[in-house]
Design a protein around this motif. Structure first.
Motif, short mmCIF file in Angstrom:
data_model
loop_
_atom_site.label_atom_id
_atom_site.label_comp_id
_atom_site.label_asym_id
_atom_site.label_seq_id
_atom_site.Cartn_x
_atom_site.Cartn_y
_atom_site.Cartn_z
N ILE A 4 4.24 22.36 18.79
CA ILE A 4 3.25 22.94 17.88
C ILE A 4 2.44 21.86 17.17
O ILE A 4 1.35 22.12 16.68
CB ILE A 4 3.92 23.86 16.85
N GLU A 5 2.98 20.65 17.13
CA GLU A 5 2.27 19.56 16.45
C GLU A 5 0.95 19.21 17.12
O GLU A 5 0.07 18.60 16.49
CB GLU A 5 3.15 18.32 16.39
N TYR A 6 0.79 19.58 18.39
CA TYR A 6 -0.49 19.32 19.06
C TYR A 6 -1.63 20.11 18.41
O TYR A 6 -2.80 19.79 18.60
CB TYR A 6 -0.42 19.69 20.54
N ASP A 51 -6.53 30.19 16.05
CA ASP A 51 -6.83 30.50 17.45
C ASP A 51 -8.23 30.07 17.86
O ASP A 51 -8.50 29.87 19.05
CB ASP A 51 -6.65 32.01 17.70
N GLU A 52 -9.12 29.95 16.88
CA GLU A 52 -10.50 29.56 17.17
C GLU A 52 -10.72 28.06 16.97
O GLU A 52 -11.85 27.59 17.04
CB GLU A 52 -11.45 30.36 16.28
N GLY A 53 -9.66 27.33 16.70
CA GLY A 53 -9.78 25.89 16.49
C GLY A 53 -10.23 25.49 15.10
O GLY A 53 -10.50 24.33 14.84
N LYS A 54 -10.28 26.45 14.19
CA LYS A 54 -10.70 26.16 12.82
C LYS A 54 -9.48 25.84 11.97
O LYS A 54 -8.38 26.28 12.25
CB LYS A 54 -11.46 27.35 12.23
N TYR A 55 -9.71 25.08 10.89
CA TYR A 55 -8.62 24.77 9.98
C TYR A 55 -9.19 24.62 8.57
O TYR A 55 -10.39 24.43 8.37
CB TYR A 55 -7.89 23.49 10.40
N THR A 56 -8.30 24.72 7.60
CA THR A 56 -8.69 24.59 6.20
C THR A 56 -8.44 23.17 5.73
O THR A 56 -7.36 22.62 5.94
CB THR A 56 -7.89 25.57 5.32
N LEU A 57 -9.44 22.58 5.13
CA LEU A 57 -9.31 21.22 4.61
C LEU A 57 -8.24 21.21 3.52
O LEU A 57 -8.23 22.07 2.63
CB LEU A 57 -10.64 20.75 4.04
N PRO A 58 -7.31 20.26 3.57
CA PRO A 58 -6.27 20.22 2.54
C PRO A 58 -6.84 19.81 1.19
O PRO A 58 -7.97 19.31 1.10
CB PRO A 58 -5.29 19.17 3.07
N ASP A 59 -6.06 20.04 0.14
CA ASP A 59 -6.44 19.52 -1.16
C ASP A 59 -5.36 18.54 -1.63
O ASP A 59 -4.39 18.27 -0.92
CB ASP A 59 -6.69 20.64 -2.19
N ASP A 60 -5.54 18.01 -2.83
CA ASP A 60 -4.62 16.98 -3.31
C ASP A 60 -3.16 17.44 -3.29
O ASP A 60 -2.26 16.65 -3.03
CB ASP A 60 -5.00 16.57 -4.75
N TYR A 97 0.85 -1.20 0.00
CA TYR A 97 0.00 0.00 0.00
C TYR A 97 0.88 1.25 0.00
O TYR A 97 1.97 1.26 0.58
CB TYR A 97 -0.94 0.02 1.21
N HIS A 98 0.38 2.28 -0.64
CA HIS A 98 1.07 3.58 -0.71
C HIS A 98 0.28 4.57 0.13
O HIS A 98 -0.91 4.80 -0.11
CB HIS A 98 1.14 4.04 -2.17
N LEU A 99 0.96 5.17 1.12
CA LEU A 99 0.29 6.05 2.09
C LEU A 99 0.82 7.47 1.95
O LEU A 99 2.03 7.69 1.85
CB LEU A 99 0.53 5.54 3.51
N GLU A 100 -0.08 8.45 1.95
CA GLU A 100 0.29 9.86 1.89
C GLU A 100 -0.37 10.62 3.02
O GLU A 100 -1.41 10.22 3.55
CB GLU A 100 -0.10 10.47 0.54
N ARG A 101 0.23 11.79 3.37
CA ARG A 101 -0.25 12.59 4.50
C ARG A 101 -0.27 14.06 4.14
O ARG A 101 0.58 14.56 3.43
CB ARG A 101 0.67 12.38 5.70
N ALA A 102 -1.29 14.76 4.64
CA ALA A 102 -1.36 16.22 4.56
C ALA A 102 -1.62 16.76 5.96
O ALA A 102 -2.22 16.08 6.80
CB ALA A 102 -2.48 16.66 3.61
N VAL A 103 -1.16 17.98 6.21
CA VAL A 103 -1.25 18.56 7.55
C VAL A 103 -2.04 19.86 7.49
O VAL A 103 -1.78 20.72 6.64
CB VAL A 103 0.15 18.84 8.14
N ALA A 104 -3.02 19.99 8.37
CA ALA A 104 -3.78 21.24 8.52
C ALA A 104 -3.56 21.76 9.94
O ALA A 104 -3.54 20.97 10.89
CB ALA A 104 -5.27 21.00 8.28
N THR A 105 -3.38 23.04 10.09
CA THR A 105 -3.10 23.65 11.39
C THR A 105 -4.30 24.47 11.85
O THR A 105 -4.84 25.28 11.08
CB THR A 105 -1.85 24.55 11.33
N LYS A 106 -4.70 24.24 13.08
CA LYS A 106 -5.85 24.97 13.63
C LYS A 106 -5.46 26.40 13.97
O LYS A 106 -4.34 26.66 14.43
CB LYS A 106 -6.37 24.25 14.87
#
Length: 779
Positions: A130-132, A93-102, A82-91
């Protein structure tokens, strides 16, 4: 007897005509045929596959481990890895984040040989990593490299079953301990952690947390703990830290400990806390380098000065045992930073005749107090975004208001500056802009488009300007003229790098020009087997210059490319700050310029071509008759897939000729299979024209002759016609005992200019031998 012998020869030749030796043994059933118009179903049992399924589920651990995220997914039949990929979104101050794209996904592991993976995020988890604050998205596809199978797309991270969203187990945050509010206890409180089973509380007397020992464990539904203090420990400063404990399937996982919370119980005879009404911070953006704190002081008392901030809840002592020179104490704090709202706390100290020091409670100030004693230095905005403007020559600058704007009557103004370079001189573009507040809480202002911008904050009440923000830049426009080659001879361009992969597919060339209005620093190339999703990052290419006539080139030596597969290429422009999302859109490319595929070897060409031969001959009836004499005669069968709107034909004519036999099988615009991409028929695979004739003696020995040509045709009704132009010459194929028994085919492959009207088409691979057993693999 002679007639019977000739009939036997005819039978042998009919079956020996095929390139497949198995035809003589009649391993192809006469009933084969029908609507077999996909490449995956050619003379292959139904249980065999050429393309793997997508994993039906993927899940990632959510706050279960302090240092890692575990990912698991459903097993796919016939997958070996299997081939696995990862994307990171950062929250925010209000706990919101932007959904990543391809384009945000990066390969994590190319070959995973199970359906589980542990992604180690932190090797030494601490209180403030900061990773938390990150949300990690995972997507997976199945592979079988040895068989050439691969899932055509990844799991869709925007769908619940596939989102693969995970995060780390963070330590409890915002821990606070009471400071002198009681003589016999200290109460510690903290923010809850979702899913916590227990909280573990540690206590020590060192302000760095060392030497702390476990004090208590409380249930996960509690967010406070009261520590009883005896008289001997009154006034002693204790430092508390907490961890969260999460129940796993086999045990408990304990988080790292959070930030320290200092607290103490009030000692008999301790002084009273300073009056919060008299504590004044003269600093609502009126300076750029310091904050000044004043309060009412008493004789025979000294003071400790503490602070925390909007970004750090830990109490920090910035001045110890401060002795004022008058009853109006003044202290200048020059250790402040931009972008933070500070809260100050004053603690009174009194020394008795024995030299013993007693401490007052902290002043009743801070974020939750009616008298917060707060201040900030004038700061530039820290969150800035640049969007497209209403015209090609404009941009919409968006920024979050500078820290403390809501505390200043009338707010702030902002100066917008420009520069041709990120580190050059920035000159004014727009002065004292208020901006228009949008629904997301950003201030906005449309300006002429410039290479780089900075923003400063201006406080009109004191005529003061902050330092400039970091440089920001518009995302460059998408490159133009993005083209991917289709079965192209790149030997001269690539030299020794023009090599085929394990599936005998050569590289694809991708070319483009810079956007006219922008100068990207680099370009990121993405590839997918779908025109609108599942794009993988392939490479990053630096921009060679700013000449719009310069053609930028990248050669994609795709190790997973297989014959019959179109690939969709997206090229994204990136600026010098590493920002960029704008690229060409293959899904709207009606001319298919950004769709590409590599040339294939002669052997692979023949394998793909032979699929049409197998499929077409399976439709014939005479050659599959049980009686030898019944095989003599003529018939015509029709193709499955139309070419230029009409179905082509395969003819069959077997007859006695002297002491032997002759079989003629002419093809005319014959096609049985579509090119299938993303579940859609996008073209015609091979189109056969020509003859495959056989001559034999009465001993069923002979040879084949004539040539079949596979041309490329102009598009018809939006369908691509003829994926791999080329020719197969049969003159050197031997028939022995009625079957293909030796010799070779001569195969020559061409670019797409090989048509019935073009005798001077571009050759990819000149005429070369292909062994008569090629195409028999796995049968």
């Amino acid at each position: 007897m002679k007639k019977t012998t000739k009939a036997f020869a005819i039978c042998a030749l009919v079956l020996g005509f095929s390139s497949c030796a198995d035809f003589f043994q009649e391993k192809i059933p006469a009933s084969f045929g029908g609507d077999k118009s996909s490449l995956g179903g050619l003379l292959v049992p139904d249980e065999k596959i050429t393309k793997l399924e997508i994993p039906s589920k993927i899940a990632a651990s959510q706050g279960r481990y302090k240092n890692k995220i575990t990912i698991s997914w459903s097993e796919v039949p016939f997958a070996t890895s299997y081939h696995l990929e990862r994307a990171v979104a950062t929250k925010d101050d209000e706990g919101k984040y932007t959904l990543p794209d391809d384009s945000d996904f990066e390969p994590l592991n190319n070959f995973i040989y199970s359906t589980k993976y542990e992604d180690t995020i932190l090797f030494d988890p601490g209180a403030n990593n900061i990773e938390y604050n990150n949300i990690y998205f995972y997507r997976v596809c199945a592979e079988n490299i040895s068989k050439g199978y691969e899932a055509s797309e990844f799991t869709d991270f925007t769908v619940a079953d596939y989102e693969g969203k995970g995060w780390l187990l963070a330590p409890p945050r915002n821990a606070v301990a009471t400071k002198g509010s009681s003589q016999d206890s200290i109460t510690v409180s903290w923010d809850p952690i979702e899913g916590a089973s227990y909280y573990k509380i540690y206590r020590g007397t060192s302000n760095d947390g060392s030497g702390a020992i476990a004090l208590a464990t409380v249930y996960g539904n509690q967010t406070s703990y009261t520590n009883k203090i005896d008289k001997t420990n009154q006034g002693v400063e204790f430092f508390y830290k907490l961890s969260a404990m999460i129940k796993t399937s086999t045990s408990f996982e304990e988080s790292a400990t959070g930030t320290l919370a200092m607290g103490y119980a009030l000692k008999d005879g301790a002084p009273s806390a300073p009056d919060p009404e008299k504590i004044i911070v003269s600093g609502y953006g009126v300076t750029t380098d310091a904050l000044v704190i004043t309060w009412e002081a008493k004789t025979n008392e000294s003071y400790n000065i503490y602070r925390n901030s909007s970004t750090d809840s830990v109490f920090t002592c910035i001045k110890n045992n401060y002795v004022p020179t008058s009853t109006t104490a003044t202290y200048r704090d020059e250790t402040v930073s931009t972008g933070q709202l500070y809260y100050y706390y004053i603690q009174s100290l009194k020394t008795n005749a024995l030299g013993e020091i007693s401490k007052s409670p902290f002043s009743d100030t801070g974020a939750s107090s009616a008298k917060p004693a707060q201040g900030f230095i004038l700061s530039a905005p820290t969150t800035i975004d640049i969007a497209d403007g209403s015209t090609d020559g404009s941009v919409l600058i968006r920024w979050k208001p500078a820290i403390g704007e809501n505390l200043v009557p009338g707010g702030f103004k902002y100066n917008i500056k420009k520069s041709p370079t990120a580190d050059g001189e920035f000159i004014p573009l727009l002065d004292k802009e208020s901006g228009i507040l949008d629904e997301e809480g950003y201030l906005t202002c449309e300006t002429p488009k410039e290479p780089f911008f900075r923003i400063s904050t201006f406080n009109e009440s004191v005529d003061l300007e902050s330092e400039d923000s970091i440089a920001v830049a518009p995302q460059p426009a998408a490159p133009v003229n993005v083209e991917a080659s289709k079965t192209k001879n790149l030997a001269q361009e690539m030299g020794s790098d023009w090599k085929y992969n394990d599936y005998e597919v050569y590289p694809v060339r991708i070319t483009w020009n810079k956007p006219m209005q922008d100068n990207p620093t680099s370009y990121t190339i993405f590839r997918s087997e779908k025109p609108n999703a599942s794009f993988k990052k392939v490479a990053t290419v630096m921009a060679p210059d700013n000449d719009p006539n310069t053609v930028v080139t990248y050669y994609d030596s795709n190790p997973t490319a297989k014959a019959g597969t179109f690939f969709y290429y997206k090229v994204v422009s990136v600026n010098s700050l590493g920002q960029g999302k704008k690229g060409n859109d293959p899904s709207t490319d009606t001319q298919r310029k950004s769709w590409g595929y590599g040339a294939i070897t002669r052997d692979q060409w023949f394998r793909e071509y032979n699929k049409e031969i197998f499929s077409s001959q399976a439709k014939l009836t005479l050659m599959h008759k049980p009686s030898d004499l019944d095989k003599v005669g003529s018939e015509t069968v029709y193709a499955t897939v139309p070419v230029n709107g009409s179905l082509g034909t395969l003819g069959y004519n077997a007859k006695v000729a002297g002491l032997g036999a002759e079989i003629s099988m002419p093809y005319k615009e014959y096609a049985d299979h579509y090119i299938v991409s993303n579940g859609q028929n996008i073209g015609v695979y091979f189109i056969l024209n020509g003859n495959t004739d056989t001559t034999s003696n009465m001993s069923a020995n002979g040879h084949m002759h004539e040539t079949v040509r596979c041309y490329h045709y102009e598009d018809y009704n939006g369908l691509f016609q003829g994926m791999y132009p080329g020719s197969a010459k049969y003159d050197n194929l031997e028939i022995k005992g009625g079957a293909a028994g030796g010799g070779y085919y001569l195969v020559q492959t061409y670019e797409l200019d090989y048509t019935s009207a073009n005798a001077n088409a571009t050759v990819i691979l000149s005429e070369g031998k292909v062994d008569y057993l090629v195409g028999e693999e796995g049968k």
